[in-house]
Motif scaffolding. Structure first.
Motif: not given
Lengths: 656, 112
Positions: A579-587, A639-652
């Motif tokens: 869910k979109e609001d649950e995604i947090e940056p990942i270390l 390093y940190v994977i930002p939320v936007d990148e995670i969203k981008h991957v998950e959308v893909g």
């Protein structure tokens, strides 16, 4: 100058030994040039370095282990075919006695340490973090170090064939045969150093997975909710960390004997060669459980998935795994019943050996009860699992026969023993590893391996297996000893040996079908779009195939055993949707080139030690320490994977 | 370890002062020195010497476990205690059974 070249080609390149070496040289040269040229032509050097050689991602490390294991299976298999061809009829002249010795030594060593071990590590890496809901192993950097230590140790061991000479004292390398007095070449040094180096990697992997499994499970995944493959990995890892030090000690002492002239295992100066045998098997017997337990884990997953039933007797499965861990350390004496240690010692080890058949039997019955009244699908992983049951049962039965100490005096070191341990190592370990490869292949690569070609491989390999090894039981009882490079025509062994060799060829064809199957499926294999091609039960099947590099965008909360299956049954899979609001940056851990260089440095060290070129060895070991020091002062390794990148991957991936 | 602890939220690491390590280091040096002096100077006859050395070795293990490996600290279940128990079991089993095996039934013959 000419004299030097002549000396060099004769001593190191062994060109005087004939066409087999020349062919190998040419093939190795052509393959190397081919690989280098392809990498350059397709401009893949940077890709190779950044995506693979420096990665600390457990999924990629698993894939590299798998590739290496399959290559080593090819090398060890080629050795086996050469051995069997030499024995196809009495008085064959294919191999000399020396070459035969070298080839059975490399066959055994490679199959156990450079095929089975990386293969189980491949499965550990591919499956375990995904099964327990983790984003990587506990020590990703150490994981990469383990891989490269194994890889360069395997390279070190393999170049012995064309540079300096192969080891030839058997895969057990017993002194005094392996001491300088009887074996002055460099082959034994190759053996000792390569095993030492890969052993460091193995212990590190054992530690890594124990910590990963104990400390990094997803919330709600209690120990008794873990998938059985994870339990099997934990068990094998525990055995690794307690067994491998014994091998390290045995090999180190033998290396000291050979390098600086100590006398740990030379009787003339108060040493005792039998102590090596004792130490070797303190590691050696637990080692066979190290390679069989992961296969047991695979069978547990496969049986439950393809019978569409919960595994029968989960608790008894866990208990028997743990019992095997303990008892496996108390059976090593059965490898030297004939050494003359006395009746009490033999009685103890015979008893312990028979005892370990009980938890093993419990597991076999549990698999059968799981299949009982299940809705069985005969996909490739299940096919190999079903073939495992009778094969392993026969192997186990002949094992108990060997465990009867007085009877063992009759067939010790005969082909009866050879047939027995191939039956459990192939019928148990290899069948399990291949089943595991088929099972998790879609998770690794995103496509299934072709069923039709896989069935050809299965039948060739299985029928070949029985044709190859059943005659060997009889040959053993007829008095044929292991490690004979030829035999006289009047022993009555001719027909059985011929049949056995035909079986070995059939197994070879089976392996080639697997290679063909992989090549074919890369292009034409059925794509896995759901991430759950087998209708699986455990967490890894809740992810897309292949999984994104951070695995879980949001770590799931586990409520039961077979967590994914329960969610599917209760129609609650949406709850695990990202869910979109649950995604947090990942270390995540950073990639690093050092583990690879660490392997190179150890290779240089080992190579120098093999030839007693101590300057080279010193350079290697200094680089090793330099890398250790450099790592110690590294503070910024994540390093940190930002939320936007995670969203981008998950959308893909179509999951958001 | 650090990568993951942040996500699952467990494993809060205690910061240790240098003092503990220095004390541990000195203790292990002292224990080694005592053993070394006793053995080198032939301070006593063989049997008591062996016993004293064994006791010193046991202390050495304790120093390692408490000062460097922090055996008394843990978050979550005491897995490390289980590991240590297994290690002791296997270490003693290997050592004692190796002696048993390598004496080749010598004691049995002696008794009979």
């Amino acid at each position: 100058m000419m004299a030097f070249i002549h000396h060099f080609t004769k001593t190191y390149l062994m060109w005087n030994e004939g066409p087999m070496i020349w062919t190998s040289d040419v093939l190795i040269l052509l393959t190397s040039i081919g690989i280098l040229a392809a990498l350059t032509y397709f401009k893949k050097w940077k890709w190779l370095w950044t995506e693979w050689l420096t990665t600390v991602d457990h999924k990629k490390i698993g894939i590299m282990y798998l590739i290496a294991a399959l290559l080593m299976m090819f090398r060890g298999g080629t050795d086996a075919e050469l051995l069997r061809t030499q024995l196809i009829q009495p008085g064959m002249k294919l191999l000399t006695a020396e070459h035969y010795d070298q080839i059975f030594t490399t066959h055994g060593t490679i199959m156990i340490l450079f095929m089975a071990m990386p293969f189980i590590f491949a499965l550990f890496n591919i499956a375990v973090p995904l099964q327990i809901g983790a984003r990587d192993v506990a020590y990703p950097y150490l994981n990469a170090i383990s891989l490269w230590l194994f890889f360069f140790a395997a390279m070190l061991f393999n170049i012995s064939f064309v540079f300096g000479g192969s080891p030839d004292a058997g895969w057990v390398s017993y002194p005094p045969l392996s001491e300088l007095g009887f074996d002055p070449g460099v082959g034994e040094n190759y053996y000792l150093l390569a095993l030492q180096i890969t052993g460091i990697g193995s212990i590190a992997t054992g530690i890594n997975f124990i910590v990963t499994i104990l400390k990094m499970r997803a919330p709600g995944m209690t120990l008794m909710r873990m998938p059985l493959f994870t339990w099997a990995t934990l068990s094998a890892s525990i055995i690794i960390i307690f067994a491998f030090p014994a091998l390290t000690v045995a090999l180190a002492l033998l290396l000291l004997d050979r390098t600086i002239g100590t006398h740990f295992f030379t009787i003339a100066h108060g040493g005792d060669p039998m102590m090596f045998i004792n130490l070797f098997w303190i590691w050696g017997h637990p080692e066979v459980y190290i390679v069989i337990l992961p296969s047991f884990g695979v069978f547990s997953e496969v049986v439950a998935t393809f019978a569409k039933k919960r595994i029968f007797g989960y608790t008894s499965m866990v208990v028997s795994l743990m019992l095997i861990v303990i008892i496996s350390f108390f059976v090593w004496g059965h490898h030297f019943f004939t050494m003359g240690t006395g009746a009490n010692v033999n009685a103890f080890f015979a008893f312990a050996t028979m005892l370990i058949a009980i938890p093993t039997g419990v597991k076999v019955f549990n698999w059968l009860f799981t299949m009982y009244r299940g809705r069985i699908r005969l996909a490739l992983p299940m096919l190999w699992t079903i073939a495992f049951v009778p094969t392993f049962a026969i192997g186990g039965a002949t094992g108990v026969m060997l465990a009867v100490a007085p009877a063992d005096y009759q067939y010790h070191n005969s082909y009866f023993l050879i047939a027995h341990f191939h039956q459990v190592l192939i019928g148990g370990t290899v069948f399990g590893l291949i089943a595991g490869m088929y099972y998790w292949w879609p998770k690794m690569f995103g496509f299934k391996l072709d069923e039709r070609l896989g069935r050809w491989a299965f039948w060739f390999f299985n029928i070949g297996f029985y044709i190859c090894f059943m005659p060997q039981y009889a040959l053993g009882l007829m008095g044929m000893q292991r490690r004979m490079f030829t035999y006289p025509a009047n022993m009555g062994w001719n027909t059985l040996n011929l049949i056995s060799t035909i079986g070995a060829y059939l197994m070879g064809i089976g392996f080639l079908f697997i290679v063909l199957q992989i090549a074919y499926s890369i292009r034409y294999g059925e794509r896995d779009l759901t991430g759950d091609p087998w209708d699986g039960r455990t967490l890894e099947w809740s992810l897309p195939s292949p999984a994104p590099h951070y695995n879980f965008a949001v770590i799931p909360t586990v409520e039961s055993r077979d967590a994914w299956w329960e969610m599917k049954k209760q129609n609650r899979t949406d709850e695990w949707k990202v869910k979109e609001d649950e995604i947090e940056p990942i270390l995540m851990p950073k990639s690093s080139g050092r583990p690879f260089m660490f392997g190179v440095a150890f290779f240089v060290f080992g190579f120098g030690m093999v030839f007693h070129w101590f300057i080279i060895a010193l350079v290697g070991i200094l680089v090793v320490f330099g890398i250790l020091a450099h790592r110690a002062f590294e503070y910024d390794d994540e390093y940190v994977i930002p939320v936007d990148e995670i969203k981008h991957v998950e959308v893909g991936l179509g999951r958001l | 370890m650090t990568t993951q602890t942040n996500h699952t939220g467990e494993a809060v690491h205690v910061k240790h002062s240098a003092k503990q390590y220095i004390i541990g280091y000195i203790l292990s040096l002292v224990l080694t020195a005592i053993a070394f002096v006793l053995a080198l100077g032939h301070a006593m006859s063989f049997k008591p010497l062996i016993i004293i050395l064994m006791i010193l070795a046991a202390f050495q293990i304790l120093v390692q476990l408490f000062f460097f490996m922090h055996i008394n600290e843990s978050d979550g279940p005491p897995y490390h205690a289980i590991g240590l128990g297994l290690a002791l079991l296997f270490a003693f089993a290997f050592a004692l059974m190796s002696i048993w095996i390598m004496s080749f039934g010598y004691h049995a013959q002696l008794v009979s």
